[in-house]
Scaffold this active site. Structure first.
Site, PDB file in Angstrom:
ATOM      1  N   GLU A 287       3.389   1.639  15.691  1.00 25.75           N
ATOM      2  CA  GLU A 287       3.999   1.511  17.163  1.00 25.75           C
ATOM      3  C   GLU A 287       4.088   2.914  17.548  1.00 25.75           C
ATOM      4  O   GLU A 287       5.348   3.266  18.377  1.00 25.75           O
ATOM      5  CB  GLU A 287       5.352   0.892  16.984  1.00 25.75           C
ATOM      6  CG  GLU A 287       6.278   1.308  16.132  1.00 25.75           C
ATOM      7  CD  GLU A 287       6.407   1.075  14.700  1.00 25.75           C
ATOM      8  OE1 GLU A 287       5.472   0.666  14.103  1.00 25.75           O
ATOM      9  OE2 GLU A 287       7.463   1.225  14.186  1.00 25.75           O
ATOM     10  N   HIS A 311       3.778  -7.528  18.734  1.00 26.29           N
ATOM     11  CA  HIS A 311       4.808  -6.804  17.799  1.00 26.29           C
ATOM     12  C   HIS A 311       4.847  -5.392  17.954  1.00 26.29           C
ATOM     13  O   HIS A 311       5.928  -4.951  18.141  1.00 26.29           O
ATOM     14  CB  HIS A 311       4.189  -7.179  16.434  1.00 26.29           C
ATOM     15  CG  HIS A 311       4.968  -6.569  15.148  1.00 26.29           C
ATOM     16  ND1 HIS A 311       5.889  -7.235  14.424  1.00 26.29           N
ATOM     17  CD2 HIS A 311       4.934  -5.287  14.662  1.00 26.29           C
ATOM     18  CE1 HIS A 311       6.398  -6.425  13.626  1.00 26.29           C
ATOM     19  NE2 HIS A 311       5.948  -5.279  13.784  1.00 26.29           N
ATOM     20  N   GLU A 312       3.668  -4.646  18.067  1.00 27.25           N
ATOM     21  CA  GLU A 312       4.036  -3.179  18.215  1.00 27.25           C
ATOM     22  C   GLU A 312       4.610  -2.866  19.503  1.00 27.25           C
ATOM     23  O   GLU A 312       5.446  -2.000  19.674  1.00 27.25           O
ATOM     24  CB  GLU A 312       2.460  -2.486  17.993  1.00 27.25           C
ATOM     25  CG  GLU A 312       1.699  -2.802  16.768  1.00 27.25           C
ATOM     26  CD  GLU A 312       2.552  -2.810  15.556  1.00 27.25           C
ATOM     27  OE1 GLU A 312       3.520  -1.997  15.534  1.00 27.25           O
ATOM     28  OE2 GLU A 312       2.162  -3.359  14.686  1.00 27.25           O
ATOM     29  N   HIS A 315       8.176  -3.012  19.335  1.00 23.83           N
ATOM     30  CA  HIS A 315       8.686  -1.830  18.676  1.00 23.83           C
ATOM     31  C   HIS A 315       8.963  -0.913  19.757  1.00 23.83           C
ATOM     32  O   HIS A 315       9.882   0.008  19.811  1.00 23.83           O
ATOM     33  CB  HIS A 315       7.768  -1.271  17.929  1.00 23.83           C
ATOM     34  CG  HIS A 315       7.846  -1.662  16.693  1.00 23.83           C
ATOM     35  ND1 HIS A 315       8.896  -1.685  15.722  1.00 23.83           N
ATOM     36  CD2 HIS A 315       6.906  -2.140  15.542  1.00 23.83           C
ATOM     37  CE1 HIS A 315       8.906  -2.186  14.594  1.00 23.83           C
ATOM     38  NE2 HIS A 315       7.604  -2.666  14.221  1.00 23.83           N
ATOM     39  N   GLU A 334      12.358  -3.804  11.913  1.00 22.76           N
ATOM     40  CA  GLU A 334      11.278  -5.018  11.716  1.00 22.76           C
ATOM     41  C   GLU A 334      11.800  -6.182  12.195  1.00 22.76           C
ATOM     42  O   GLU A 334      11.086  -7.088  12.703  1.00 22.76           O
ATOM     43  CB  GLU A 334      10.737  -4.830  10.524  1.00 22.76           C
ATOM     44  CG  GLU A 334       9.783  -3.463  10.227  1.00 22.76           C
ATOM     45  CD  GLU A 334       8.809  -3.325  11.469  1.00 22.76           C
ATOM     46  OE1 GLU A 334       8.315  -3.993  11.843  1.00 22.76           O
ATOM     47  OE2 GLU A 334       8.281  -2.099  11.105  1.00 22.76           O
ATOM     48  N   ASP A 391       7.852   3.288   1.252  1.00 16.28           N
ATOM     49  CA  ASP A 391       6.762   2.322   1.485  1.00 16.28           C
ATOM     50  C   ASP A 391       6.582   1.356   0.368  1.00 16.28           C
ATOM     51  O   ASP A 391       6.025   0.148   0.779  1.00 16.28           O
ATOM     52  CB  ASP A 391       5.630   3.459   1.298  1.00 16.28           C
ATOM     53  CG  ASP A 391       4.863   3.684   2.400  1.00 16.28           C
ATOM     54  OD1 ASP A 391       5.300   3.279   3.593  1.00 16.28           O
ATOM     55  OD2 ASP A 391       3.801   4.294   2.605  1.00 16.28           O
ATOM     56  N   TYR A 399      11.080  -8.170   7.848  1.00 22.23           N
ATOM     57  CA  TYR A 399      10.566  -8.629   8.666  1.00 22.23           C
ATOM     58  C   TYR A 399      11.028 -10.231   8.790  1.00 22.23           C
ATOM     59  O   TYR A 399      11.326 -10.722   9.861  1.00 22.23           O
ATOM     60  CB  TYR A 399       8.956  -8.994   8.594  1.00 22.23           C
ATOM     61  CG  TYR A 399       8.226  -7.571   8.592  1.00 22.23           C
ATOM     62  CD1 TYR A 399       7.567  -7.191   9.702  1.00 22.23           C
ATOM     63  CD2 TYR A 399       8.411  -6.596   7.594  1.00 22.23           C
ATOM     64  CE1 TYR A 399       6.804  -5.984   9.839  1.00 22.23           C
ATOM     65  CE2 TYR A 399       7.551  -5.172   7.674  1.00 22.23           C
ATOM     66  CZ  TYR A 399       6.818  -5.039   8.654  1.00 22.23           C
ATOM     67  OH  TYR A 399       6.178  -3.792   8.812  1.00 22.23           O
TER      68      TYR A 399
HETATM   69  N1  BES Z   1       5.845  -0.129  11.829  1.00 22.00           N
HETATM   70  C1  BES Z   1       4.934  -1.132  11.091  1.00 22.00           C
HETATM   71  C2  BES Z   1       4.107  -0.622  10.025  1.00 22.00           C
HETATM   72  C3  BES Z   1       4.563   0.306   9.027  1.00 22.00           C
HETATM   73  C4  BES Z   1       5.808  -0.184   8.309  1.00 22.00           C
HETATM   74  C5  BES Z   1       4.151   1.384   8.391  1.00 22.00           C
HETATM   75  C6  BES Z   1       6.334   0.680   7.069  1.00 22.00           C
HETATM   76  C7  BES Z   1       4.848   2.177   7.591  1.00 22.00           C
HETATM   77  C8  BES Z   1       5.757   1.825   6.788  1.00 22.00           C
HETATM   78  C9  BES Z   1       4.140  -1.848  11.899  1.00 22.00           C
HETATM   79  O1  BES Z   1       4.854  -2.030  13.119  1.00 22.00           O
HETATM   80  C10 BES Z   1       3.966  -3.152  11.239  1.00 22.00           C
HETATM   81  O2  BES Z   1       5.017  -4.129  10.921  1.00 22.00           O
HETATM   82  N2  BES Z   1       2.708  -3.769  11.252  1.00 22.00           N
HETATM   83  C11 BES Z   1       2.360  -4.960  10.615  1.00 22.00           C
HETATM   84  C12 BES Z   1       1.666  -5.837  11.561  1.00 22.00           C
HETATM   85  C13 BES Z   1       2.818  -6.932  12.071  1.00 22.00           C
HETATM   86  C14 BES Z   1       2.129  -7.898  12.997  1.00 22.00           C
HETATM   87  C15 BES Z   1       3.825  -7.617  11.164  1.00 22.00           C
HETATM   88  C16 BES Z   1       1.143  -4.621   9.665  1.00 22.00           C
HETATM   89  O3  BES Z   1       0.741  -3.568   9.652  1.00 22.00           O
HETATM   90  O4  BES Z   1       0.679  -5.657   9.273  1.00 22.00           O
HETATM   91 ZN    ZN Z   2       6.605  -3.506  12.815  1.00 19.90          ZN
END
Ligand code: BES
Ligand code: ZN
Length: 627
Positions: A287, A311-312, A315, A334, A391, A399
């Site tokens: 995002e 989703h993004e 954010h 999230e 991470d 989520y």
């Molecule tokens: N911000 C996250 C990606 C992220 C989370 C990067 C933790 C680094 C550490 C992003 O918004 C996200 O949640 N992406 C999901 C997609 C979503 C539709 C659930 C993904 O990458 O799958």
């Molecule tokens: Zn996210």
């Protein structure tokens, strides 16, 4: 001074008698304890960044100078985070100053301590990235869609920005920024900022992000891509061969922004664009403000996976406006975002589609609870990631349990009241950070007490698992899917007519729920009728390949398809799901053979997860960048 800081002008001593002494007020900044940064912002913090860098594809390095406006609380030093960077020199208000890099921690990197005095207004750090930088992925032309030019993108979240910019890398510290970025002629550069829409002649680009954002949202992409506007404030960037497809896929973007604004207030970032990156991008989406980074695996041709954009976009409120103060509060980003995502999807495409998405999330939650059954603490919303790589610790509990918590609240107080509460929450805390501890009383005062509702908030947030008072999620379409599956299992027959109007979500639900007793013949029958092995929908591919591994199914060309998928796609969720299935089914050796081929295509985030999963030890010489 940033408006986010709760500043208590504590002591003016005895106000009247000391007034003429011009005593500096002692300022108490309320940054909370941060397990993943060396910065001590209560002593001195950065407020604005001026980044002046050159992107050198030949040597795969970024070099340049990061100049910060700082605020210090009479401090003699300021501490930044730095990881795998070469620091050449540091100045304070234009004059050389002393600095030191402390011991290297595998996870956090090194504290960069810079000597200042109480009047210092600016510090400037001249530095280079190294081969070990984890945020950057340098791609060869072959790894892009058009295959003629190299590509570079950054991934800052959670604690990787410090590997390409020396910075105070904590999500509760917000800065505005401007940047001057030099790239090879013929390439375009974009950032999480005000962006160019056409290429420059000389490879020079200037950027501005006027609003204060946390460091993990600073982002850069460089490559040969073009822009196509969808509305006057939304549009897409993609490589030429993909631009039209991307444009069609995301053509509802303006409608999404308007729907989001109707729900929870004005979009604060003026522009909302998406750039589709090469397939090695490790996430579905990221995002970055004004410019979401996205995986090409969502370009399905039928808009079926565009909830990712919702989703993004969500954010832009939850995360980018109101930011988790530390990664222990990740659900603040999230959980709210998934809730908001579902509401955008419902507003645009109706309840039926939103119900399916919600039920997929509910099943994801059950799967994750099962994965984490030996570490129940990891199923709390409030995490404790001290000493851990955020991470790894940030699983889908934030989520899916976060979503279920908010949905349960919604159902308890009613949608209108909940919406009013959320709208107010975003407005009141815009451009500031939120801890779980601060949210709890805010929720009590502004929603629960107001509506005279009793709610077990502490159990939801601080206890493992899912409380009994959870919203029950139903989907009529999924009920039909389940029935179709049962009928097939009993009869080995499946009525083609039932499935003709199935969305990819229904296919995913169908495939995901295969019992372990499903026979090879049944797998074969389904593959024969529906050609699942050669599906072009990445989500269906992932779940079908997982089931093929669980059922030791080798029909059609599936083994080479799985390999092809793993080599070309670097989206961590997909790749990890499939490698886990190899491992679960005692095929780690086969997995390692594929991994040798696929690993060079992965960003460090994905590679480090799969290294751990498969017990792969990277050759120090060959690939240096994964710890
Ligand atoms: N911000 C996250 C990606 C992220 C989370 C990067 C933790 C680094 C550490 C992003 O918004 C996200 O949640 N992406 C999901 C997609 C979503 C539709 C659930 C993904 O990458 O799958
Ligand atoms: Zn996210």
């Amino acid at each position: 001074m940033n408006n986010q800081k709760a500043i208590l002008y504590l002591i003016f001593l005895i106000m009247t008698s000391c007034a003429e002494q011009k005593e500096e007020p002692i300022v108490v900044y309320s940054y909370v304890e941060e397990p993943h940064s060396y910065a001590k912002p209560n002593n001195a913090f950065i407020e604005h960044l001026n980044l002046d860098i050159t992107v050198d594809f030949k040597n795969e390095r970024i070099r340049g100078t990061a100049t910060y406006d700082i605020v210090s609380n009479n401090s003699t030093q300021i501490i930044l985070d730095s990881k795998h960077l070469e620091i050449d020199s540091v100045t304070a208000d234009g004059k050389d100053t002393e600095f030191s890099l402390g011991a290297n921690d595998k996870l956090l990197g090194q504290p960069l301590t810079i000597t200042i005095d109480k009047n210092t207004k600016k510090i400037a750090i001249t530095y280079k990235t190294t081969k070990d930088t984890e945020a950057l992925q340098w791609l060869k032309p072959q790894q892009t869609a058009d295959k003629t030019n190299p590509f570079l993108f950054t991934q800052g979240q959670a604690i990787l920005t410090r590997t390409w910019i020396p910075i105070q890398d904590s999500p509760q510290i917000r800065i505005s920024y401007e940047a001057r970025v030099k790239v090879p002629k013929g390439l375009m550069a974009v950032m999480s900022a005000e962006n160019p829409k056409t290429k420059s002649d000389d490879g020079l680009y200037q950027f501005q992000m006027k609003q204060a954002i946390p460091s993990y949202l600073i982002a850069l992409a460089v490559g040969d891509f073009e822009y196509k506007a969808i509305s006057d404030r939304t549009g897409v960037y993609a490589e030429k061969s993909m631009l039209n497809r991307v444009y069609e896929e995301f053509s509802d973007m303006e409608n999404m922004v308007s729907a989001a604004e109707r729900l929870y207030g004005t979009y604060a970032w003026e522009q909302f664009d998406v750039i589709v990156l090469p397939p090695s991008f490790p996430f579905g989406g990221m995002e970055n403000p004004r410019l979401t980074f996205a995986t090409p695996t969502v370009i399905a041709g039928d808009k079926s996976l565009t909830s990712l954009v919702a989703h993004e976009l969500a954010h832009s409120w939850s995360g980018n406006l109101v930011t988790n103060a530390t990664w222990n509060d990740f659900w603040i980003n999230e959980g709210f975002t998934v809730y908001f995502e579902m509401r955008i999807m419902e507003a645009l495409y109706g309840k039926e589609r939103a119900d399916m998405l919600a039920l997929i999330s509910r099943q994801d939650l059950d799967d994750e609870l099962d994965n984490l059954k030996d570490t129940p603490n990891a199923t709390k919303l409030k995490l404790n990631l001290k000493g851990k790589n955020p991470d790894d610790g940030m699983n889908s509990i934030a989520y899916d349990k976060g979503y279920l918590f908010l949905r349960t609240l919604e159902e308890t107080v009613g949608r209108d009241k909940f919406d009013a509460f959320l709208k107010h929450y975003f407005k009141e805390h815009a451009f500031s950070s939120m801890t779980t501890e601060k949210f709890i009383p805010y929720l009590s005062t502004n929603l629960l007490e107001k509506n005279k509702v009793n709610f077990n908030v502490d159990e939801w947030i601080n206890q493992p698992g899912v409380p009994k008072n959870q919203a029950i999620i139903n989907s009529d379409r999924f009920k039909n899917v389940e029935q179709t599956l049962q009928e097939f299992l009993a009869s080995d027959k499946i009525n083609n007519e039932v499935t003709t109007d199935w969305t990819p979500q229904e296919w995913v639900h169908f495939i995901r729920n295969f019992p372990q007793t499903m026979t090879d013949d049944q797998m074969k029958t389904l593959d024969k009728i529906f050609n699942l092995t050669n599906s072009t929908n990445s989500y269906i591919q992932m779940v079908w390949y997982e089931q093929a591994l669980n059922h030791d199914y080798h029909g059609k060309n599936i083994d080479s398809k799985i390999q092809e998928f793993l080599v070309s796609v670097g989206r961590r969720w997909y790749v990890e799901t499939i490698f886990k299935a190899f491992k679960r089914n005692d095929r780690t050796e086969d997995a390692l053979k594929i991994y040798e081929k696929s690993r060079p295509n992965y960003h460090s985030v994905t590679a480090s997860t799969i290294d751990d999963l498969l017990g792969f030890e990277p050759d120090q010489e060959e690939v240096k960048n994964i710890e």
